[in-house]
Design a protein around this motif. Structure first.
Motif, short mmCIF file in Angstrom:
data_model
loop_
_atom_site.label_atom_id
_atom_site.label_comp_id
_atom_site.label_asym_id
_atom_site.label_seq_id
_atom_site.Cartn_x
_atom_site.Cartn_y
_atom_site.Cartn_z
N GLY A 184 0.78 -1.36 -0.07
CA GLY A 184 0.12 -0.21 0.07
C GLY A 184 1.07 1.34 0.13
N THR A 193 1.32 3.70 -2.15
CA THR A 193 0.97 4.82 -2.66
C THR A 193 -0.03 5.41 -2.06
OG1 THR A 193 -0.50 3.55 -4.19
CG2 THR A 193 1.63 3.93 -5.21
N GLY A 194 -0.71 4.79 -0.91
CA GLY A 194 -1.77 5.39 -0.39
C GLY A 194 -1.19 6.61 0.52
N SER A 195 -2.31 6.90 1.71
CA SER A 195 -1.87 7.71 2.52
C SER A 195 -1.02 7.23 3.63
CB SER A 195 -3.42 8.20 3.39
OG SER A 195 -3.23 8.75 4.58
N ILE A 196 -1.04 6.17 4.11
CA ILE A 196 -0.21 5.47 5.23
C ILE A 196 1.12 5.26 4.43
CG2 ILE A 196 0.14 3.47 6.48
CD1 ILE A 196 -1.73 5.14 7.95
N ALA A 220 1.36 -1.85 -4.75
CA ALA A 220 -0.17 -0.94 -4.76
C ALA A 220 -1.10 -1.96 -5.66
CB ALA A 220 0.54 0.25 -5.31
N GLN A 221 -2.23 -1.20 -5.55
CA GLN A 221 -3.24 -1.62 -6.22
C GLN A 221 -3.12 -1.48 -8.03
OE1 GLN A 221 -5.81 -3.72 -6.15
NE2 GLN A 221 -7.42 -3.04 -7.20
N HIS A 236 -1.18 -5.12 -7.97
CA HIS A 236 -2.08 -5.99 -7.72
C HIS A 236 -2.96 -6.27 -9.12
CE1 HIS A 236 -6.15 -7.67 -6.22
NE2 HIS A 236 -5.12 -8.40 -5.55
N ALA A 275 -0.26 -1.54 4.68
CA ALA A 275 -1.09 -0.33 4.54
C ALA A 275 -1.97 -0.54 3.29
CB ALA A 275 -0.18 0.94 4.55
N ALA A 285 -1.34 -1.41 9.98
CA ALA A 285 -1.99 0.00 10.04
C ALA A 285 -3.48 -0.68 9.58
CB ALA A 285 -1.46 0.80 8.67
N ASN A 286 -3.45 -1.53 8.52
CA ASN A 286 -4.79 -2.27 8.13
C ASN A 286 -5.93 -2.93 9.09
OD1 ASN A 286 -6.38 -4.63 7.30
ND2 ASN A 286 -6.08 -3.83 5.31
N LYS A 287 -6.80 -2.37 9.47
CA LYS A 287 -7.76 -2.88 10.57
C LYS A 287 -8.64 -3.94 10.11
CE LYS A 287 -8.45 1.19 10.94
NZ LYS A 287 -8.60 2.74 11.55
N GLU A 288 -9.08 -3.82 8.77
CA GLU A 288 -9.95 -4.87 8.44
C GLU A 288 -9.82 -6.27 8.51
OE1 GLU A 288 -8.77 -2.09 6.63
OE2 GLU A 288 -10.52 -0.95 6.08
N ASP A 315 -2.27 1.54 13.67
CA ASP A 315 -3.51 2.44 13.90
C ASP A 315 -3.13 3.40 15.13
OD1 ASP A 315 -5.83 3.26 13.37
OD2 ASP A 315 -6.84 1.42 13.76
N MET A 340 -6.49 11.32 4.94
CA MET A 340 -6.51 9.79 5.01
C MET A 340 -7.00 9.48 3.70
SD MET A 340 -7.86 9.05 8.84
CE MET A 340 -9.53 9.62 8.60
N GLY A 341 -6.92 8.03 3.12
CA GLY A 341 -7.79 7.64 2.10
C GLY A 341 -9.35 7.67 2.45
P1 NAD Z 1 -5.48 4.41 0.86
O1 NAD Z 1 -6.67 4.22 0.32
O2 NAD Z 1 -4.96 5.97 0.75
O3 NAD Z 1 -4.25 3.65 0.51
C1 NAD Z 1 -4.40 2.28 -0.08
C2 NAD Z 1 -3.14 1.67 -0.49
O4 NAD Z 1 -3.33 0.27 -0.74
C3 NAD Z 1 -2.74 2.22 -2.05
O5 NAD Z 1 -1.28 2.17 -2.07
C4 NAD Z 1 -3.35 1.25 -2.78
O6 NAD Z 1 -2.92 1.21 -4.15
C5 NAD Z 1 -3.06 -0.10 -2.19
N1 NAD Z 1 -4.00 -1.06 -2.29
C6 NAD Z 1 -5.31 -1.29 -2.22
N2 NAD Z 1 -5.81 -2.79 -2.57
C7 NAD Z 1 -4.58 -3.22 -2.88
C8 NAD Z 1 -4.44 -4.65 -3.17
N3 NAD Z 1 -5.45 -5.65 -3.27
N4 NAD Z 1 -3.08 -4.99 -3.17
C9 NAD Z 1 -2.11 -4.14 -3.38
N5 NAD Z 1 -2.27 -2.97 -2.90
C10 NAD Z 1 -3.54 -2.50 -2.53
O7 NAD Z 1 -5.70 4.08 2.43
P2 NAD Z 1 -5.33 4.49 3.77
O8 NAD Z 1 -5.76 5.75 4.23
O9 NAD Z 1 -3.63 4.58 3.42
O10 NAD Z 1 -5.35 3.22 4.63
C11 NAD Z 1 -4.74 2.17 4.40
C12 NAD Z 1 -5.27 1.18 5.82
O11 NAD Z 1 -4.57 1.78 7.00
C13 NAD Z 1 -6.55 1.03 5.75
O12 NAD Z 1 -7.00 -0.34 6.41
C14 NAD Z 1 -6.92 2.13 7.13
O13 NAD Z 1 -8.12 1.71 7.79
C15 NAD Z 1 -5.73 2.07 7.78
N6 NAD Z 1 -5.42 3.27 8.27
C16 NAD Z 1 -5.29 4.55 7.95
C17 NAD Z 1 -5.11 5.46 8.50
C18 NAD Z 1 -4.90 6.78 7.81
O14 NAD Z 1 -4.49 7.76 8.45
N7 NAD Z 1 -4.60 6.99 6.42
C19 NAD Z 1 -4.91 5.47 9.85
C20 NAD Z 1 -5.08 4.67 10.55
C21 NAD Z 1 -5.29 3.19 9.74
#
Ligand code: NAD
Ligand code: MG
Length: 384
Positions: free
Chosen positions: A9, A11-14, A36-37, A58, A100, A123-126, A150, A204-205
């Motif tokens: 993950g 490229t995402g927010s975390i 990344a996705q 992915h 993440a 970081a991922n809670k799901e 988290d 965040m995402g």
């Molecule tokens: P986001 O949508 O900003 O980023 C998600 C990242 O995961 C991206 O890089 C995306 O390309 C990648 N991704 C998604 N599906 C994928 C797959 N099947 N295979 C490979 N890569 C994949 O999300 P986020 O806000 O960074 O959150 C990520 C996780 O962290 C979530 O579970 C969220 O609940 C948790 N979290 C986030 C924050 C926050 O501040 N953003 C805080 C606490 C917990």
């Protein structure tokens, strides 16, 4: 010796907060794998900047586009698909995996990494809500560290250091109350995706930002806390704290309460996990008490936030109920963002799924994944 890190993950927010930590601590941390996705250009740029040896997209289409355009450095081995993601998570040279990615997709790679003996920064809670029993059992069996990233769970983890479990009374998770904290219940029916993806404190995402608004996020975090710290729902509380500076509380049996404070920026928790048990100067300046500010707390309103009540109920029911809650919420948020359902339909769709889907009381991992798939189908098909 630098600690070798895999970042799922990236490229995402975390992911981008993690890159800020890695930039600051190049002498201690080395990025060896990223995934990344589908954001291939962003992932290629990360590989270039950090000289990353292994990358996974992915999405196959994104992979083909990246290959055609020759976007990745020659020294990066690029692959695609779910199996490649699992292989990346078990890279022999890596020490720690930071998960993440968003949603239940993180479960299989995390289990694979635990089996390969990697420490996990989560970081991922799901994935814990879906497969918590299995993840915790595997981590215990393999003796790997599960480091909560988290912010609430990281705060609790820090406050618990040096205190035996029998001295613990309860955990109190703080919640910002989301972007509609001060919006009257009567106006909630008009909430649009544009409104629900803006957060006052955190950047965040989109999925977690909507989850913050409905407080499904805090619901998921209660279940996450249950698995990480082994407490039953009657010893897990939530308090609304609009400033997001106190990241959670730990209450001991003698009534003493400890808290962890820092600004609402994920680099604090991420760095704590990646350097654990060591510490080093942070990326951002911390809370400054020479400037005047106030910290407020109030009890949550379960009528305004039905997703929080549904999460408590799912945790009390146990078995596959948390998995149903999670999958239904993922689909509800997806459909809300696609403007297929209204904001207030999110808890209704979760409730409907919890009523419709049945599952065994002590599900195996395969049964949980089956329940997850079945719930998604039910939640996709339902119309109001
Ligand atoms: P986001 O949508 O900003 O980023 C998600 C990242 O995961 C991206 O890089 C995306 O390309 C990648 N991704 C998604 N599906 C994928 C797959 N099947 N295979 C490979 N890569 C994949 O999300 P986020 O806000 O960074 O959150 C990520 C996780 O962290 C979530 O579970 C969220 O609940 C948790 N979290 C986030 C924050 C926050 O501040 N953003 C805080 C606490 C917990
Ligand atoms: Mg959190």
């Amino acid at each position: 010796m630098r600690k070798k890190v895999i970042l799922l993950g990236a490229t995402g927010s975390i992911g981008s907060s993690t890159l800020r930590v890695l930039r600051e601590h190049r002498d201690r941390l080395q990025l060896v794998g990223v995934a990344a996705q589908s954001s291939h250009r962003e992932l290629a740029a990360i590989c270039q900047e950090f000289d990353v040896g292994h990358a996974v997209l992915h999405c196959e289409k994104a992979y083909l586009r990246a290959k055609q355009a020759n976007e990745f450095p020659a020294s990066t081995e690029l692959s695609a698909g779910a199996e490649a993601l699992e292989a990346l998570a078990t890279l022999p040279e890596a020490d720690i995996l930071l998960v993440a990615v968003v949603g239940a997709a993180g479960l299989r790679p995390t289990l694979a990494a635990i089996e390969a003996g990697k420490d996990i920064a989560l970081a991922n809670k799901e994935l814990l809500v879906l497969g918590g029993a299995h993840v915790i059992e595997a981590a215990r069996r393999k003796g790997v560290r599960l480091l909560p990233t988290d912010s609430e769970h990281n705060a609790i983890f820090q406050c618990l250091q040096g205190h035996p479990p029998e001295q613990l009374d309860k955990l109190i998770l703080t919640a910002s109350g989301g972007q509609f904290r001060d919006t009257p219940v009567s106006e909630m029916a008009n909430v649009t995706p544009e409104m629900a993806t803006q957060h006052p404190n955190w950047s965040m995402g989109p999925k977690i930002t909507v989850d913050s608004a409905t407080m499904a996020n805090k619901g998921l975090e209660l279940i996450e806390a249950h698995w990480l710290f082994g407490l039953e729902p009657n010893r897990l509380e939530v308090v609304i704290h609009p400033q997001s500076v106190v990241h959670s509380f730990v209450q001991f049996i003698d009534g003493s309460i400890l808290a962890q404070l820092s600004p609402p920026d994920m680099t604090f928790a991420i760095q704590h996990c990646l350097l654990y048990p060591d510490r080093a100067p942070g990326v951002e300046p911390t809370t400054d008490f020479r400037k005047a500010f106030s910290l407020d707390f109030k009890a949550p309103d379960f009528v305004k936030y039905p997703c929080l009540q549904l999460a408590y109920d799912a945790l009390r029911t146990g078995g596959a109920a948390p998995a149903i809650f999670n999958a239904a919420n993922e689909i509800a948020v997806e459909r809300f963002l696609a403007k297929e359902i209204a904001y207030l339909d999110i808890p209704r769709l979760i409730e409907h799924s919890l009523e419709q889907v049945t599952a065994p009381a002590t599900p195996s991992l395969d049964q949980l994944l089956q329940t997850d798939a079945e719930t998604r189908a039910v939640a996709r098909a339902h119309s109001f």
